[in-house]
Design an enzyme around this catalytic site. Sequence first.
Site, PDB file in Angstrom:
ATOM      1  N   GLY A 153       0.816  -1.208   0.000  1.00  0.00           N
ATOM      2  CA  GLY A 153       0.000   0.000   0.000  1.00  0.00           C
ATOM      3  C   GLY A 153       0.846   1.253   0.000  1.00  0.00           C
ATOM      4  N   SER A 154       0.323   2.275   0.595  1.00  0.00           N
ATOM      5  CA  SER A 154       0.983   3.577   0.508  1.00  0.00           C
ATOM      6  C   SER A 154       2.335   3.623   1.212  1.00  0.00           C
ATOM      7  CB  SER A 154       0.080   4.657   1.104  1.00  0.00           C
ATOM      8  OG  SER A 154      -1.147   4.651   0.411  1.00  0.00           O
ATOM      9  N   THR A 155       2.620   2.699   2.096  1.00  0.00           N
ATOM     10  CA  THR A 155       3.944   2.734   2.731  1.00  0.00           C
ATOM     11  C   THR A 155       5.031   2.571   1.686  1.00  0.00           C
ATOM     12  OG1 THR A 155       3.837   0.377   3.183  1.00  0.00           O
ATOM     13  CG2 THR A 155       3.169   1.831   4.969  1.00  0.00           C
TER      14      THR A 155
ATOM     15  N   LYS B  93       5.235   4.085  -0.961  1.00  0.00           N
ATOM     16  CA  LYS B  93       5.543   5.392  -1.578  1.00  0.00           C
ATOM     17  C   LYS B  93       6.898   5.911  -1.101  1.00  0.00           C
ATOM     18  CE  LYS B  93       0.706   6.480  -2.277  1.00  0.00           C
ATOM     19  NZ  LYS B  93      -0.494   6.986  -1.604  1.00  0.00           N
TER      20      LYS B  93
END
Lengths: 474, 494
Positions: free
Chosen positions: B216-218, B220
Amino acid sequence: MSNLTNTGSNTTVSSGGLPSRRNTELAMLVFAVLVPVFAYANVGLAINDELPSGMLGYGFGMVLLAGVGHLVVRRYAPYADPLLLPLATLLNGLGLVLIWRLDQSERLRQRAESLFGSFSPDAPKQLMYSAIGLALFVAILLLLKDHRVLQRYTYISMAVGLVLLVLPVFFPPVNGARIWVKLGFINLQPGEFVKIIIAVFFAGYLMVKRDALALASRRFMGLYLPRGRDLGPILVIWALSLMILVFETDLGTSLLFFGLFVIMLYVATERTSWIVFGLLLSAGGATVVATFEPHVQDRVQAWLHPFAKETIESTGSDQIAQSLWAFGSGGVLGTGWGQGNSDLIGFAANSDFILATVGEELGLTGMMAVLIIYGLIVERGVRISLAARDPFGKLLAVGLSGAFGLQVFVVAGGVMGLIPLTGMTMPFLASGGSSVLANWALIGILIRISDTARRPAPAPAPSPDAEMTQVVRP
Amino acid sequence: MNKPLRRIAIFCGLLVLALLVRTNWLQFVQADELKTDPKNRRVDIARYAQPRGNIIVDGKAVTGSTVVNGTDFKYKRTYKNGKLWSPVTGYASQRIGANQLEKLYDSFLTGDDDRLFFNRTIDMITGKPQKGGNVVTTLNAKAQKAAYDGLGDKKGAVAAINPKTGAILALANKPSYDPSTFAGVSGEDGEKFKKLDDDEDQPMLNRALRQTYPPGSTFKVVTAAAGLESGDYDLDSKTDSEDPYRLPNSSTDLGNEGNNPACKNASIRVALQWSCNTVFAKMSDQLGNDKMIEEAEKFGFEKDVKGGTLDPDLDTPVRPAKSIYPKDNRPQNAMAGIGQASNRATPLQMAMVASAVANDGKLMKPYMVDQLVAPNLNVVEQTKPEELSRPVSSENAQKLQSAMETVVEKGTGKSGQIPGVTVGGKTGTAQHGENNKDNPYAWFISYAKTSDGSPVAVAVVVESSDTLRSDIAGGKLAAPIAKGVMEAVLDGKH
């Protein structure tokens, strides 16, 4: 044929007065008693940290057995071979200790309780059977003044032998083999006695027929082949042993029975062709039977792949694997009395597989010693045969010792994974009444033959002529 | 008759000789092989004949041994607070066997290890029973407890690392299992194991090490690292990012959480602060699949089997599952840039990402065994921290730190704040199931910083929780757990 004139150094026969060697026997008996007594103490110390409570009783029992045996031999067979009694006593004593040691096994106790509801130690029974066995030994020496008497019972032996061989067929199989006869509270393994009775029959029969079997033959490719009609007896015996294999699923007795016959036939006729013929027949027979007899197939499978999962699943037992692990874990010096785990074998740990306990707890060293003791008994037997002065005695002695040797090979080889397992007991060591009784009887007969063989020839009858020429009157 | 008799004598001699040769073969030549055959029960009997060495956390054993009756295996394993520590210790069951540390250090714990030869010999001479050595772990009991308690009754995992050394501080798993329940040899032990093994909730799955999730966004943070390293982007300069972003070669438009207007052309700092999908998806596409793979590999992704041999780089020594960033087409690669495509990561992997950033770009090899100690307390082996790679330059690492600190200070990760301590973090909410029909995974990765560098980096993942879906955002569910772990570690430092 007769050996009377043989003056070679490899025979004990001589018309001169030989030392009786009874004192040698006595000295060796002392060791044969001491070694198992120390072993017994050792097991107690290893397992319970104290001398076993039965120490005195056991020691006294051993001394009594050996003492009685010795006195009887001294009195009734003074010229007998001095090694046989000590060797048999030693093995019997070690067997008792081994059985007692396995009686102490928690694992076997639990196993017996879960399978039969109760556990009963085997050592006291074995001690009793040893006493009965020795009584049988004494009875043979007292009653059988001359082994040639047995010659009279050639055909009776045959009949008794056949009945004993066939008898187990009518009783339910125990653990896949029909080798037991259950009469009320007595369980007998007739196969153990058959080897003696059949040896008597073969000796008597071959002594009469050996000339025909030996001389009437045709030469073919360097071998003397027997005539068709002389093949009769060997084919009959062969068929019989195959029937034992098929109907009683008893590989051991079958092999022993046939091997015994081939050995005696060879000695009687001095014809190598019989050996070749015998080997071919047994190999052929075994191969054919193995193709349809699942019991035999299982044994071969367990021999070839003892550790394979499929083997353990299909035969329902990992005995061979357990036995091999026991031997391997013993290594050179062994774990010491009472400190091994040979009881993992479970079923038959103290009978057919008793050698595994020797292997694990006494190590390679102990195994070599035990095997050499067996070897010595066999070689003494053959030596008695060499020394015997009559063909019947020769054949009987070689038959008995040959059977003993084959049995040792078949059992020890089976347990060590050298050949397929056959399910016979280790003479003297293994727990089992029939086995102890039969083997003491066997030793008794061998001692009787050796006594006859080594006894000084009676002084020549005074010749009147000789006397005449010596008397010079003035 | 004597000639055949002599031959029979020789024949019998040969039979005995064959037996003698055979017994020599078995008991001399093959002895060792038979003796050490694992199927030979004596091996296990000897193994359980004395108490097993212990696994130590913070100077205290988390394992033990107890005498059992009615079996030939004398001692069996016990665990203190087994559910808490099983992701670290693994199990040692007489019936089932062992795994993880119990398995890897088995011979050391039983005392059979070659390095304990001297001890063993002394014990043998003095007649003492053989003793096993102890395995001293790097774990921090307080941090582990904070992680475990923090997960509560939610499914999930926590991995915490000391960024400076790579020492693993916490490794928690929920639901967990107590290895003492099946440590024995009985059929009952076997059934208990089977029940755990068949459990739908997979209590025996070591999620922190062995389960991969969409990051997920981690993820990024990795994309941002790749962008900074490429030189094409800088921390605070605006990017050329439209909102919504149309995925390349596709007619799908990608938007942002809550249609945040700040995301349009946002700089890396702002994009991280608000977790802008559009910015990082486009960045991933512009950098291209190869560059993204290269950066991910530097952080520890794709380390597993290399050229047919196992790459032990990431063995802690328990081998984690391989985190992946595969080759893929453009739209997928763009989605992977926001951790929402075919890339997967273990919690340990994401903790490594945070730790590399916190440690100024230096990624240390994670490890959980500090020392092997012999029964006489001699240290037999001491693990030395090792550098694994440098995923970002020190300068870029500091930029990333600054961005991640902004996230906690005034972005999506506010619930990770610790008063008086600098904390950097990144939230993540990974979709789960087709069209996001299952509850998403809530992620939070973070680190805490003190004056002498960062003592702890954490990754927390909370699997499908029963909480309302709108509630599930890394910031709400996962960040408080990470905060608890960081506080536990910092407590010890003060």
